[in-house]
Scaffold this active site. Structure first.
Site, PDB file in Angstrom:
ATOM      1  N   CYS A   1      -2.020  -3.012   6.436  1.00 45.30           N
ATOM      2  CA  CYS A   1      -2.225  -1.811   7.260  1.00 45.30           C
ATOM      3  C   CYS A   1      -3.476  -1.927   8.118  1.00 45.30           C
ATOM      4  CB  CYS A   1      -2.222  -0.534   6.423  1.00 45.30           C
ATOM      5  SG  CYS A   1      -3.141  -0.585   4.928  1.00 45.30           S
TER       6      CYS A   1
ATOM      7  N   GLN B   1      -5.645  -0.447  -3.688  1.00 43.05           N
ATOM      8  CA  GLN B   1      -6.310  -1.529  -4.441  1.00 43.05           C
ATOM      9  C   GLN B   1      -7.271  -0.992  -5.499  1.00 43.05           C
ATOM     10  OE1 GLN B   1      -7.864  -4.718  -1.977  1.00 43.05           O
ATOM     11  NE2 GLN B   1      -9.409  -5.206  -3.525  1.00 43.05           N
TER      12      GLN B   1
ATOM     13  N   HIS C   1      -5.227  -6.381   3.704  1.00 37.23           N
ATOM     14  CA  HIS C   1      -4.308  -5.246   3.775  1.00 37.23           C
ATOM     15  C   HIS C   1      -3.552  -5.262   5.094  1.00 37.23           C
ATOM     16  CE1 HIS C   1      -5.711  -2.808   0.235  1.00 37.23           C
ATOM     17  NE2 HIS C   1      -6.495  -3.860   0.219  1.00 37.23           N
TER      18      HIS C   1
ATOM     19  N   CYS D   1       0.840  -1.191   0.000  1.00 36.46           N
ATOM     20  CA  CYS D   1       0.000   0.000   0.000  1.00 36.46           C
ATOM     21  C   CYS D   1       0.877   1.245   0.000  1.00 36.46           C
ATOM     22  CB  CYS D   1      -0.969   0.003   1.175  1.00 36.46           C
ATOM     23  SG  CYS D   1      -0.331   0.671   2.690  1.00 36.46           S
ATOM     24  N   GLU D   2       0.413   2.245  -0.728  1.00 37.88           N
ATOM     25  CA  GLU D   2       1.228   3.448  -0.881  1.00 37.88           C
ATOM     26  C   GLU D   2       1.172   4.359   0.339  1.00 37.88           C
ATOM     27  OE1 GLU D   2      -0.331   4.948  -4.551  1.00 37.88           O
ATOM     28  OE2 GLU D   2      -1.572   6.436  -3.560  1.00 37.88           O
ATOM     29  N   HIS D   3       0.310   4.054   1.304  1.00 36.47           N
ATOM     30  CA  HIS D   3       0.233   4.904   2.497  1.00 36.47           C
ATOM     31  C   HIS D   3       1.133   4.418   3.626  1.00 36.47           C
ATOM     32  CE1 HIS D   3      -3.964   5.775   0.755  1.00 36.47           C
ATOM     33  NE2 HIS D   3      -3.106   6.679   0.333  1.00 36.47           N
ATOM     34  N   HIS D   4       1.312   3.086   3.744  1.00 36.33           N
ATOM     35  CA  HIS D   4       2.128   2.533   4.839  1.00 36.33           C
ATOM     36  C   HIS D   4       3.227   1.606   4.343  1.00 36.33           C
ATOM     37  CE1 HIS D   4      -1.971   3.326   6.426  1.00 36.33           C
ATOM     38  NE2 HIS D   4      -1.301   3.844   7.439  1.00 36.33           N
TER      39      HIS D   4
END
Ligand code: ZN
Length: 210
Positions: A173, A143, A171, A102-105
């Site tokens: 995260c 996603q 996920h 995931c691009e956030h975590h």
């Protein structure tokens, strides 16, 4: 090749979108040094035996996780076969396993993808559908975007009657941090052309998803 096919193929950029030039990328030793810093920041000693080689190993692992930036997914679909004896029914590759981040975590996204299309005279080698999933998975993702990117690329390059993509994934995260909800799964879908307009086509596809 018809004029419309040529036109649509030219719209696809030569290099992968949203990536930086190889000459501007940090060196391997800079990346290894960054991982040493992270290990120190956790409170551990990057020079102890068990961790000595870890920055180099993690750098190699990241190279694998993010190998998709160096590949053009449209290029994978360029080679098609036209000798299909008029085959015009749905083609479905089901349950393609993938691992993304995931691009956030930068936490793992682990899931499966179902990819379907209804061809217009030419088909693509089946392993190519799995490779398109792989290229987009091996980038920093959400996603929803990955689902759309897979469908859009197949639609743009193959120009089929329609494309359907469904992804189900867990996920990291959500399971390993934050709300820590194990067993939850995110479902996303993107339907284009006949998969969007024709309820029977969509149902035929959705019935194959377990
Ligand atoms: Zn995340």
């Amino acid at each position: 090749m018809t004029a419309s096919r040529e036109r649509s193929v030219k719209l696809i950029p030569e290099g992968p979108k949203g990536t930086i030039a190889a000459s501007k990328k940090p060196s391997r030793s800079e990346v290894e040094a960054a991982f040493r810093t992270i290990i120190r920041w956790t409170g551990d000693d990057p020079d102890r035996d068990g961790l000595n080689e870890t920055p180099a190993r993690v750098t190699r692992a990241f190279e694998e996780y993010f190998a998709g930036y160096a590949q053009d997914p449209a290029q994978i679909l360029r080679k098609t076969f036209e000798e299909t004896d008029g085959y015009d029914e749905m083609i479905v590759l089901s349950g393609i396993p993938f691992e993304s981040h995931c691009e956030h975590h930068m936490a793992p996204i682990i899931g499966r993808a179902w990819v379907a299309y209804v061809p217009t005279g030419r088909v693509v080698g089946i392993s190519k559908l799995a490779r398109v999933v792989e290229v987009f998975a091996r980038r920093l993702q959400i996603q929803e975007k990955m689902t759309a990117q897979i469908a859009n690329t197949i639609q743009e390059v193959l120009e089929p009657h329609g494309v359907g993509v469904v992804i189900k994934a867990t996920h990291g995260c959500m399971t390993a941090r934050g709300v820590r909800k194990h067993g939850t799964m995110l479902h996303t879908s993107r339907m284009l052309g006949s998969f969007r307009d024709n309820a029977m086509t969509r149902q035929e596809f959705l019935a194959m998803i377990d």
